[in-house]
Design a protein around this motif. Structure first.
Motif, PDB file in Angstrom:
ATOM      1  N   THR A 197       0.743  -1.600  -0.165  1.00  0.00           N
ATOM      2  CA  THR A 197      -0.176   0.086   0.158  1.00  0.00           C
ATOM      3  C   THR A 197       0.683   1.510   0.187  1.00  0.00           C
ATOM      4  OG1 THR A 197      -2.110  -0.701   1.295  1.00  0.00           O
ATOM      5  CG2 THR A 197      -1.885   1.034   1.226  1.00  0.00           C
ATOM      6  N   LEU A 198       1.714   1.415   0.729  1.00  0.00           N
ATOM      7  CA  LEU A 198       2.463   2.223   0.751  1.00  0.00           C
ATOM      8  C   LEU A 198       3.373   2.833  -0.700  1.00  0.00           C
ATOM      9  CD1 LEU A 198       4.050   1.537   4.454  1.00  0.00           C
ATOM     10  CD2 LEU A 198       2.934   4.164   3.728  1.00  0.00           C
ATOM     11  N   ARG A 227       9.642   8.199   5.490  1.00  0.00           N
ATOM     12  CA  ARG A 227      10.045   9.268   4.206  1.00  0.00           C
ATOM     13  C   ARG A 227       8.736  10.035   3.909  1.00  0.00           C
ATOM     14  NH1 ARG A 227      13.289   7.324  -1.217  1.00  0.00           N
ATOM     15  NH2 ARG A 227      14.636   7.735   0.388  1.00  0.00           N
ATOM     16  N   LEU A 228       7.458   8.828   4.024  1.00  0.00           N
ATOM     17  CA  LEU A 228       6.115   9.781   3.844  1.00  0.00           C
ATOM     18  C   LEU A 228       6.135  11.695   5.071  1.00  0.00           C
ATOM     19  CD1 LEU A 228       2.923  10.314   2.555  1.00  0.00           C
ATOM     20  CD2 LEU A 228       2.432   8.542   4.506  1.00  0.00           C
ATOM     21  N   PHE A 229       6.285  10.594   5.984  1.00  0.00           N
ATOM     22  CA  PHE A 229       6.578  11.927   6.661  1.00  0.00           C
ATOM     23  C   PHE A 229       6.753  13.257   7.104  1.00  0.00           C
ATOM     24  CE2 PHE A 229       4.624   8.609  10.490  1.00  0.00           C
ATOM     25  CZ  PHE A 229       3.604   9.086   9.823  1.00  0.00           C
ATOM     26  N   ASP A 230       8.036  12.856   6.362  1.00  0.00           N
ATOM     27  CA  ASP A 230      10.051  13.180   5.493  1.00  0.00           C
ATOM     28  C   ASP A 230       8.683  14.477   4.746  1.00  0.00           C
ATOM     29  OD1 ASP A 230      11.029  13.370   7.946  1.00  0.00           O
ATOM     30  OD2 ASP A 230      12.356  11.403   6.121  1.00  0.00           O
ATOM     31  N   ARG A 231       8.503  13.736   3.869  1.00  0.00           N
ATOM     32  CA  ARG A 231       7.987  14.791   2.716  1.00  0.00           C
ATOM     33  C   ARG A 231       6.596  15.445   2.811  1.00  0.00           C
ATOM     34  NH1 ARG A 231       3.690  13.541  -0.528  1.00  0.00           N
ATOM     35  NH2 ARG A 231       3.281  11.989  -0.296  1.00  0.00           N
ATOM     36  N   SER A 282      -5.011  10.716   2.761  1.00  0.00           N
ATOM     37  CA  SER A 282      -6.342  10.230   3.153  1.00  0.00           C
ATOM     38  C   SER A 282      -5.833   8.590   3.057  1.00  0.00           C
ATOM     39  CB  SER A 282      -7.359  11.149   2.177  1.00  0.00           C
ATOM     40  OG  SER A 282      -6.520  10.177   0.967  1.00  0.00           O
ATOM     41  N   SER A 283      -4.903   7.831   2.988  1.00  0.00           N
ATOM     42  CA  SER A 283      -5.413   6.623   2.133  1.00  0.00           C
ATOM     43  C   SER A 283      -4.929   5.676   3.888  1.00  0.00           C
ATOM     44  CB  SER A 283      -4.492   6.352   1.106  1.00  0.00           C
ATOM     45  OG  SER A 283      -4.940   6.696  -0.615  1.00  0.00           O
ATOM     46  N   PHE A 284      -4.544   6.655   4.328  1.00  0.00           N
ATOM     47  CA  PHE A 284      -4.416   6.053   6.048  1.00  0.00           C
ATOM     48  C   PHE A 284      -4.451   6.740   6.870  1.00  0.00           C
ATOM     49  CE2 PHE A 284      -0.094   7.265   3.243  1.00  0.00           C
ATOM     50  CZ  PHE A 284      -0.061   5.519   2.870  1.00  0.00           C
ATOM     51  N   LEU A 285      -5.648   7.005   6.768  1.00  0.00           N
ATOM     52  CA  LEU A 285      -6.367   7.263   7.505  1.00  0.00           C
ATOM     53  C   LEU A 285      -8.086   7.142   7.477  1.00  0.00           C
ATOM     54  CD1 LEU A 285      -5.554  11.446   7.989  1.00  0.00           C
ATOM     55  CD2 LEU A 285      -5.059   9.914   9.490  1.00  0.00           C
ATOM     56  N   HIS A 329      -3.963   2.364  10.571  1.00  0.00           N
ATOM     57  CA  HIS A 329      -3.231   0.734  10.703  1.00  0.00           C
ATOM     58  C   HIS A 329      -2.102   0.917  11.581  1.00  0.00           C
ATOM     59  CE1 HIS A 329      -3.382  -1.027   6.608  1.00  0.00           C
ATOM     60  NE2 HIS A 329      -2.900   0.421   6.001  1.00  0.00           N
ATOM     61  N   THR A 330      -2.040  -0.113  12.715  1.00  0.00           N
ATOM     62  CA  THR A 330      -1.169   0.332  13.559  1.00  0.00           C
ATOM     63  C   THR A 330       0.311   0.878  13.905  1.00  0.00           C
ATOM     64  OG1 THR A 330      -0.726  -2.422  13.609  1.00  0.00           O
ATOM     65  CG2 THR A 330      -3.742  -1.423  15.317  1.00  0.00           C
ATOM     66  N   GLN A 331       0.732   0.131  12.820  1.00  0.00           N
ATOM     67  CA  GLN A 331       1.920   0.786  11.909  1.00  0.00           C
ATOM     68  C   GLN A 331       2.437   2.425  11.885  1.00  0.00           C
ATOM     69  OE1 GLN A 331       5.113  -1.166  12.154  1.00  0.00           O
ATOM     70  NE2 GLN A 331       4.939  -2.593  10.777  1.00  0.00           N
ATOM     71  N   PHE A 332       0.778   3.334  11.348  1.00  0.00           N
ATOM     72  CA  PHE A 332       1.196   4.339  11.563  1.00  0.00           C
ATOM     73  C   PHE A 332       1.141   4.632  12.950  1.00  0.00           C
ATOM     74  CE2 PHE A 332       0.683   3.580   6.994  1.00  0.00           C
ATOM     75  CZ  PHE A 332       0.755   5.276   6.415  1.00  0.00           C
TER      76      PHE A 332
END
Length: 1787
Positions: A624-625, A654-658, A725-728, A743-746
């Motif tokens: 998904t990522l 990396r997503l958070f960095d961006r 939005s895909s991860f919320l 996801h719990t990983q997030f």
């Protein structure tokens, strides 16, 4: 297959709680049963009922799942940027807050206004995505909002027309071709637009402004116009050439506003949807022309940038747009307005009327549309179970949309469903492995699996994704929801689903183990690891290990979290399915499916990068990522080698960095930090508000400019949300839609990145808490400090300022009307969590846990169990007391939350002197009492939490020996097991919470738990050791040790060592391996394993052998004086302690190096029973029969002898200590003897507490190694758990003043005393009205068979009367009763007898207590009342020497009513008179025989003056007072009113009273009644009442207020005495004769018809003002002469004294603060053990007190002491009838 060890769940006897075997539980069931119609959806239409039926049964297809209800009004605000600034500012400042408040209060909706142009500078974004962001947010509003969802503001400006960010390849190439055909240069287009084949279809994408600058060297603002001209010229030519449609051309040149209006309004197909969701505002400015300042005009009109002349093209487009809009919107949803031009444009001051009109219309119209849309909403959407099920099925549907692969795992699930198994299936795998997607897919194929089953049974599916909703986040709420659905499925009453957690667990296990369903029920419980730890959810004690044949259960969990998988492996044998990472081929297949589903593709080089990434990680979350990252790629992008990282964690970071680089680090970190930190997520409006209160965020955003309102710009979060939005996930929580991580990983990554720093985490939680506290809500201005850069730009000199943030207020209750209240569930659920996480404990107590308003509001909003779940977040003594008080009050609060005040104060009053926060809570209860329950307790009236005794219950009657019971520590807490040797059923309880566990089936034999409690070992058939797992009852191992009868057993964590009687022993077994390690060739009868499990010690005759473990090497040999009967080993000193058969306690020191030993004697006592080594091995406690020896292990000397019970207690002479032990820290010694538990300090040997368990002796006491608790087993099979942490609590758990039922009470507020008596003993007790303490005892007689029937107090409380029936002697029956009693008049101050009147009828007092009239019966006939003869003796208590006057009642008469004494002052003297109504009997006799021929009866008023020189006696009829009265009128009652007036009631109909031998004359016939108010002082009639009460009113039960304002008859009809009319009829049902008037008849206080509560009713209209629960049954009630003090006697011996606080302006100041229970204690407190002794002496049963009194009388008469034998015999008899002492309830 493992042996099945569980039976189907049986009903377990619940814990028995004193005062809480709540007899009102039936009322709770009745109240809940009333909801059954709603629970079964009978109020719905047939169509809706069919829908909900299919949904709850799980028979809908995925496409048929209803959409979750919307709880949001989300409106997209569309307008051009600069010309509508003032309007948008006014709406944001005044209208949006009002609408938000209205939606919350009226409908419970969350209101959000999305204005993508408010509060942001007009700067173009680098990536040209502003228009796309606006349109995406518009679509989000349309999807989410219940309506309206779109508002357009259109003025005279068309707005900016951005270049299209992407153009379809065919259209772009047509434009380019037409330009080339015209020989125009297309270089600029080719430079700025590049072909992107990753989009399907391919597009030409506009390059970022920064890249265009790199290629052309020109700024975007200078080149954008050239690109636009070239593009539009080519497009026009393409249109002319029919190569481009006009619609496509319009879209190319449209402004952002036009795009929004088309999508939000014009393109809406259904007119009905437009009318429900869309608003239009048109504004024309008169006088707007170019003659004004162009810089201002261009804000309101489209001008050419070069000429500053009106742009005709834009004007034409605007005219067309306005025309299209007006055709689509009705006048009701549209407002046209015209304003005059001012030099500054639209000014808030000069155009105030216009702005106000617009705001008013906007508010009214939106409000109207919201009301309409809510009215059309389906009733189903208000059902909690329906919404919960819809949400979980929606999750399953969404997860299935892109599911690919996993065929073998799906086949395994299918195999489980088709298999004949009675256990659950466990799906487990690491985080991100796709467990939830697999479970979702399994749900979707279940119908197919069952349909292919040969039996074709009916299938029902229950689905829960744990943690995705608040109702599935805790085990209690999860089970409650699932059980309601299962009850509906099985057609059982949903109202029978219990609410308390313990019963709920039993109910769930019972349902799934019995399987009373009409088909197969399949339960999917995903992510058990997401359950909160509250209620011990992670122990999985709620999950059965065995299921019914027609029940299938599939659960999933992470393998390492909370040890859940290990517990499941203990419960379940084989059904485990591991979700492993996907194969690479499946990863590629999933990636292709995702790309295809989203209309995207990637180039071949990019695909190689993806394939390489999949070689490192194949978790579904990683796919998904990767997919989300690939969506950002264009085909022309030259990607670096590290475009994709190789782990999920790295990809998330990396997503958070961006995101931080794009939107700002501070904004992103706080926004995502708030979402992660919130308990159940945050709604968008809440996040917007909290960010607007965060100064760090605002300072990072407002660096160069200042917004008109200091709030976060409303376009920031929507842009960020679009990227993640895909991860919320949007889900419902607390009746609104909130955002949380998918996801719990997030969650882990966000917590690690944004919440790992303690200060940052505390700040985030503190900001959330501050928001829900409403600190800066409404018009409050929050201070802030300008940053230096902004100060310089704004030319500010003072950096300090303050601004209103326009966040909503946070009341607990949104008041809308008196009949409907809406609760702020968000505050109730989020605030305590945030306060705990930010460690604001004092504020947590003040605002939540010890705040009456919070408790009361949440109690009404949710269940009590949810409140108790909040208390589980934080524990200390104060909050534990409050939680326990709420738990104990649960049954009452379920029926009436308004009883919260007295429930809390009635239980926590004993604690207020030691805990200030509890004192504040009780004070709040007192302050709120007028509005909820106006009865304020004077002192403790219920059982109190916080004392040493935690709870008690009765165990199975088959347990008859202490050997059958064991208490031990386990990983899940303290477990108690009970099993007779011959039984196969082991009963298990968890003692910390008092919860029963499932019964285990085991072989016949004795249970021996391992030291750590993990295993239960049972010796069976003299050759087997069966080892069971204690948490589930599954067999761990079966060890055959050979034949031998077991004599002695010692078990450690790892080993079992035991001896046998006639065989070689000891034998050692390894528990984990389940095999025999070694058997020693000795004859041993005692064995021990060292605490560190390195040594084993045992005896061979007198020799003590020391061997190593596990090698069994001999290390040393010692010798005892005799064969040992007990051995223990100490690691600390390398000593072995031995108790020999000759009762010699010895120590043997081993020197394993030199292999020598030394033996020393310590204690020699022939009555030694056992010894216990302390946990730290510093002390040894040697228990003898009547002495406890405390030995120091270092010196081997006795340091204390604990042998005498404290003085002042009665202990049977031959009793001995039955048990003893140390607390976990070895600081206390706990021992039991007889009925007492004594506690000493270990170091000093000082007794600190003496606790009385019961009147039943203690047979065994257990102490814990880890918890500071003691468990006592009583002879009557009662088990008690004592909390030794509460030894410093000076409270008595219950406050019974009688050991029997209280029969009647009397109260005097003047002398501040209460008189009460019970049903068993001939004595009455005097209580203090303010403290409830016993002040004295009035002993009527010494004959135990005599019974007091009633007790009375004189008007001023100076004298008391006890009325008794004496036991008949001789030939008369003991049950013979008459209207006559044996009466004694007492002096209340001295407790001395004033007068004894045997065979007495009445004792009456005058109002000033100066005279007493004693009406005695001289002759009594039970056959003919006319023969009764009465004599009246007048007593003057203050006159001793003078002879007391006497007189006789006229013959042939009987009392119709109770006499009254009237005293009136006449000058220096006092006039006294005796009044009553008599029925006379007139007999007609035969003139000769004198035999009786006939009888006639008549009633007259009898009066006689007293204490005058010449007594005057009169017999009066009604006509003597009323000349025109009918001769048949007869007096029937007389009473004193208004102090010195007589109310003489007469009957206007002929009546006759009939004689009852127990009650006297009774008027049974209904008759018309009238009355005369007579003044004896002036001898005048004040009033003549032609009507009083009703003909059928029973005068004996009719009560009159003190000032005679109100009269209430036996049928609760309220009459106004002054106006002489019926006021109202009370509908509330009271028990017969148990209602009293208060506050001069303004209120009626009485006992309910079921005797379970005291009810206060306003007499003027019958409105119930309060209800106080008895927690038992009430027997009697009285109100004192102050009209406020209420006294209630109870069945269990309690006397409740209350104050009615209605009608007071300041009840606390005037009344409550003066109660002793509210006054702080002063001075030094005495040792608690002294209070224990004093309390036990006070609570000796009445029989013991009588025995002592009889002994004293015998000594006085015989002049010699009672023999020891007589005393012992007396005591033995007394102990047989002693009542159970005071006990407590669960804390």
């Amino acid at each position: 297959m493992k042996e099945i060890n569980y039976t189907i769940e049986k009903k377990v006897k619940p814990v028995k709680f004193r005062h809480q075997d709540d007899v009102i539980e039936n009322d709770v069931a009745d109240e809940r049963r009333k909801m059954e119609g709603v629970y079964q959806y009978r109020h719905l239409s047939d169509e809706d009922r069919e829908l909900v039926d299919c949904l709850l049964l799980g028979t809908l297809s995925m496409d048929e799942i209803p959409r979750p209800k919307s709880k949001v009004v989300k409106i997209f605000i569309s307008s051009t940027f600069t010309d509508m600034t003032q309007e948008r500012n006014a709406l944001a400042e005044t209208v949006y807050p009002k609408l938000r408040q209205y939606c919350r209060h009226k409908h419970g909706l969350d209101f959000q206004a999305v204005d993508m142009r408010w509060g942001v500078p007009p700067e173009a974004s680098d990536d040209h995505t502003a228009a796309n962001h606006c349109l995406a947010e518009l679509r989000h509003c349309q999807e989410l909002s219940i309506g309206p969802n779109f508002v357009a503001f259109v003025g005279q400006r068309y707005g900016s027309c951005p270049l299209p960010a992407a153009i379809i390849r065919a259209e772009f190439e047509a434009i380019r071709a037409n330009l080339e055909t015209s020989s125009e240069d297309v270089t600029l287009l080719d430079t700025c637009y590049l072909k992107d084949q990753n989009s399907l279809p391919a597009v030409y994408r506009l390059q970022p402004a920064s890249k265009i600058k790199e290629k052309t060297g020109r700024l975007w603002c200078s080149i954008a116009g050239d690109i636009r001209e070239v593009l539009f010229r080519g497009a026009q030519r393409a249109v002319d050439a029919s190569e481009l449609s006009k619609e496509s051309f319009r879209l190319l040149k449209s402004s952002v506003t036009e795009m929004e209006i088309y999508d939000g309004l014009i393109n809406i197909a259904r007119e009905k949807d437009r009318q429900s969701n869309c608003l239009l505002y048109l504004r024309d400015i008169e006088g707007l022309d170019t003659d004004s300042d162009p810089k201002i005009v261009r804000r309101f009109l489209d001008l050419h940038p070069d000429t500053l002349q009106p742009n005709e093209t834009a004007a034409n487009a605007l005219t067309e747009l306005r025309g299209r809009c007006t055709k689509k919107v009705t006048n009701q949803n549209m407002l046209k307005m015209s304003v005059k031009w001012e030099k500054d444009g639209i000014c808030p001051v000069t155009h105030n009327d216009y702005i106000q009109t617009l705001c008013n219309h906007f508010y009214a119209t939106v409000k109207l549309l919201v009301d309409r849309n809510m009215a059309k909403r389906n009733k189903l959407q208000d059902d909690d179970l329906y919404n919960e099920v819809v949400q979980h099925w929606t999750i399953a549907r969404n997860r299935c949309q892109t599911f690919v692969g996993r065929a073998p795992m799906l086949q395994s699930i299918r195999g489980y469903l088709e298999a004949q198994t009675d256990q659950a299936l466990v799906v487990h795998g690491e985080s991100g492995s796709g467990k939830t997607s697999l479970m979702s897919k399994a749900v979707s194929v279940v119908s197919e699996v069952v349909s292919q089953n040969e039996n074709e049974m009916k299938m029902v599916t229950v689905v829960r994704f744990v943690g995705t909703t608040p109702e599935s986040s805790s085990s209690h709420q999860l089970l409650y929801s699932v059980c309601h659905q299962l009850a509906y499925i099985s057609k059982q009453h949903r109202s029978d689903v219990p609410e308390d957690y313990t019963s709920l667990k039993l109910y769930f296990r019972d349902v799934v183990q019995k399987g009373n369903f009409s088909g197969v029920v399949i339960l999917f419980l995903d992510a058990l690891d997401q359950l909160s730890p509250a209620n011990g959810a992670h122990t999985l004690d709620w999950l059965p290990s065995r299921l019914a044949p027609n029940v299938k259960l599939i659960v999933s969990t992470l393998p390492e979290k909370h040890g859940i998988l290990d517990k499941l492996q203990n419960k379940i044998a084989h059904n485990f399915l591991e979700v492993s990472p996907l194969p690479q081929t499946d990863c590629k297949q999933v990636m292709r499916a995702l790309l295809e589903h989203s209309g995207r593709a990637i180039s071949y080089p990019q695909w190689r990068i993806v394939e390489k990434a999949f070689t490192y990680c194949t978790l579904p979350l990683f796919i998904t990522l990767t997919f989300q990252e690939a969506l950002r790629w264009n085909s022309y992008d030259d990607l670096p080698a590290d475009a994709l990282l190789h782990t999920v964690e790295a990809s998330i970071n990396r997503l958070f960095d961006r995101l931080e680089k794009t939107y700002g680090k501070m904004f992103v970190s706080r926004a995502l930090g708030y979402i992660t930190a919130a308990r159940n997520g945050l709604s968008m409006s809440e996040l917007d508000d909290i960010l607007s209160l965060d100064e760090d965020v605002l300072n990072s955003v407002f660096t160069l400019w200042e917004p008109p309102i200091r709030r976060i710009p409303s376009n920031l979060w929507p842009r960020l949300y679009l990227d993640i939005s895909s991860f919320l996930v949007e889900q419902e929580a607390d009746d609104i839609v909130v955002l949380s991580w998918y996801h719990t990983q997030f969650v882990r990554a966000a917590m690690s990145r944004y919440l790992s720093n303690v200060e940052e985490r505390m700040l985030i939680h503190r900001n959330i808490a501050e928001y829900y506290l409403g600190t800066w809500s409404g018009t409050m201005k929050k201070p802030f400090v300008y940053q230096q850069r902004l100060m310089a730009r704004l030319k500010k000199t003072d950096p300090h300022s303050a601004a209103c943030r326009h966040v909503p207020e946070q009341p607990l209750i949104f008041n809308t009307s008196e009949t409907c209240e809406r609760y702020n569930l968000r505050k109730m659920n989020q605030l305590p969590y945030s306060l705990v996480q930010s460690q604001q404990i004092d504020r947590l107590k003040k605002e939540c846990f010890c705040n009456f308003d919070w408790l009361y509001a949440k109690l009404k909003a949710v269940s009590l169990q949810q409140i108790l779940g909040d208390f589980s977040m934080f524990h200390d003594r104060e909050t534990s007391f409050v939680a326990d008080a709420l738990r104990m009050s649960g049954s009452a609060l379920k029926i009436d939350p308004n009883a919260l005040g007295p429930e809390i104060s009635g239980r926590l009053l004993p604690h207020i002197h030691h805990y200030p926060i509890i004192r504040d809570l009780v004070r709040q209860c007192d302050l709120r009492s007028q509005h909820q329950c106006p009865l304020v307790p004077h002192f403790q009236i219920y059982s109190v939490p916080g004392g040493p005794l935690q709870y008690e219950w009765e165990i199975d009657g088959t347990i008859r020996s202490a050997v059958d019971v064991d208490v031990f520590n386990s990983p899940d807490g303290i477990l108690m097991t009970a099993k007779p040797y011959y039984s196969k059923t082991l009963k298990v309880w968890e003692l910390t919470q008092g919860e029963p566990r499932q019964d285990m089936q085991m072989p016949i034999g004795e249970i021996h738990p391992s030291k750590d409690g993990k295993y239960l070992n049972i010796f069976s058939r003299n050759r087997l050791v069966m080892i069971y797992k204690s948490d589930c009852g599954e067999v761990h191992a079966s060890v055959d040790y050979g034949y031998g009868e077991v004599a002695h057993v010692n078990i450690s964590n790892q080993y079992i060592a035991f001896t046998t009687r006639h065989n070689a022993s000891p034998c050692v077994i390894d528990i984990a391996k389940g095999k025999v390690l070694h058997r020693f060739p000795c004859r041993s009868n005692a064995v021990a394993i060292s605490p560190n499990e390195r040594y084993i010690v045992f005896n061979a005759d007198r020799n003590i052998m020391l061997h190593s473990l596990p090698l069994m090497e001999r290390k040393c040999v010692g010798q005892a004086n005799d064969e040992p009967m007990q051995i223990a080993f100490s690691d600390a000193h390398m000593k072995c302690y031995v108790l020999t058969k000759t009762r010699l306690f010895q120590a043997i020191h081993f020197d394993v190096v030199n292999r020598v030993s030394t033996t020393s004697g310590i204690v020699e006592d022939m009555e030694i029973k056992e010894f216990i080594i302390s946990h730290l091995e510093h002390r040894i406690l040697v228990r003898s029969s009547r002495c406890l020896y405390l030995v120091d292990t270092a010196t081997e000397t006795i340091i204390h002898r604990l042998q005498r019970m404290p003085p002042g207690l009665f202990v049977k002479t031959m009793t001995s200590f039955t048990g003893a032990g140390f607390t976990p820290k070895d600081d206390l010694v706990v021992a039991s003897r007889d009925t007492y538990i004594a506690v000493w300090e270990t170091e000093t040997g000082t007794p600190i507490r003496l606790l009385q368990a019961s009147v039943s002796p203690i047979v065994k006491i257990f102490t814990s190694d880890t918890l500071n608790k003691a468990v006592a087993l009583l002879r009557d099979n009662t088990l008690q758990v004592w909390d030794l942490d509460n030894l410093d609590a000076d409270v008595q758990h219950s406050n019974e003043v009688m050991t029997t039922t209280v029969r009647s009470v009397a109260v005097s507020s003047t002398t501040r005393r209460v008189l009460c008596h019970g049903t068993r003993y001939p004595e009455a007790k005097i209580l203090d009205i303010e403290t409830g303490n016993i002040k004295a005892v009035l002993q009527h007689t010494c004959d135990l068979e005599d019974k007091i029937l009633d007790c009375e107090l004189s008007p001023l409380g100076l004298f008391a009367v006890t009325k008794a029936h004496l036991a008949e002697k001789g030939e008369y029956s003991k049950g013979f009763k008459t209207i006559l009693t044996d009466d004694i008049v007492w002096n209340m101050s001295t407790q001395e007898k004033i007068h004894h009147a045997p065979s007495n009828r009445y004792i009456v007092f005058n109002t000033i207590n100066s005279i007493i009239a004693v009406v005695q019966c001289v002759f009594y006939s039970s056959i003919d009342w006319s023969c009764n003869t009465y004599h009246v003796k007048v007593i003057q208590p203050d006159v001793i020497e003078e002879e007391q006057p006497e007189f006789s009642i006229p013959l042939m008469s009987e009392f119709v009513c109770k006499p009254v004494l009237l005293s009136i002052r006449e000058g220096e003297g006092v006039f006294h008179a005796f009044y009553t109504v008599l029925q006379f009997c007139k007999k007609e006799l035969h003139p000769v025989t004198k035999g009786e021929l006939s009888r006639s009866f008549y009633m007259r008023l009898y009066t006689r003056t007293l204490l005058s020189k010449q007594a005057e006696e009169k017999i009066l009829c009604v006509k003597d007072f009323l000349k025109h009265a009918d001769p048949n009128d007869q007096f029937v009652d007389v009473r004193i009113i208004d102090g010195n007036k007589l109310l003489m009631i007469y009957s206007k109909d002929p009546v006759t009273a009939f004689f009852d031998k127990e009650t006297g004359l009774v008027i049974s016939d209904a008759s018309h009644k009238a009355a005369v108010v007579y003044d004896p002082e002036t001898q005048t009639i004040i009033r003549h009442l032609l009507h009083i009460v009703k003909p059928d009113s029973l005068l004996s039960q009719t009560v009159i207020s003190p000032l005679s304002s109100v009269i209430v008859d036996d049928q609760l009809r309220v009459f106004d005495h002054h106006e002489n009319k019926l006021r109202t009829e009370i509908k509330t049902k009271f028990a017969d004769g148990c209602h009293r008037l208060a506050l001069d008849g303004a209120y009626i206080v009485g006992i309910s018809h079921d005797l379970r509560s005291v009810i206060v009713v306003r007499s003027v209209d019958g409105e119930q003002k309060g209800r106080l629960f008895i927690h038992g049954k009430a027997t009697c009630i009285e109100v004192a002469e102050d009209d406020r003090t209420v006294v209630v006697g109870c069945y269990d011996g309690r006397v409740m004294i209350l104050s009615l606080v209605l009608g007071l302006s300041d009840p606390v100041t005037e009344l409550i603060d003066n109660l002793p229970s509210r006054i702080p204690l002063k001075g030094q407190q005495e040792p608690l053990v002294n209070g224990d002794i004093r309390h036990m002496q006070r609570s000796l049963p009445e029989l013991t007190r009588l025995a002592m009194r009889m002994k004293e009388d015998a000594e006085k008469h015989a002049r010699r002491q009672t023999s020891f034998r007589a005393l012992a015999t007396s005591v033995t008899v007394l102990n047989k009838v002693r009542m159970r002492s005071q006990a407590c309830s669960l804390q």
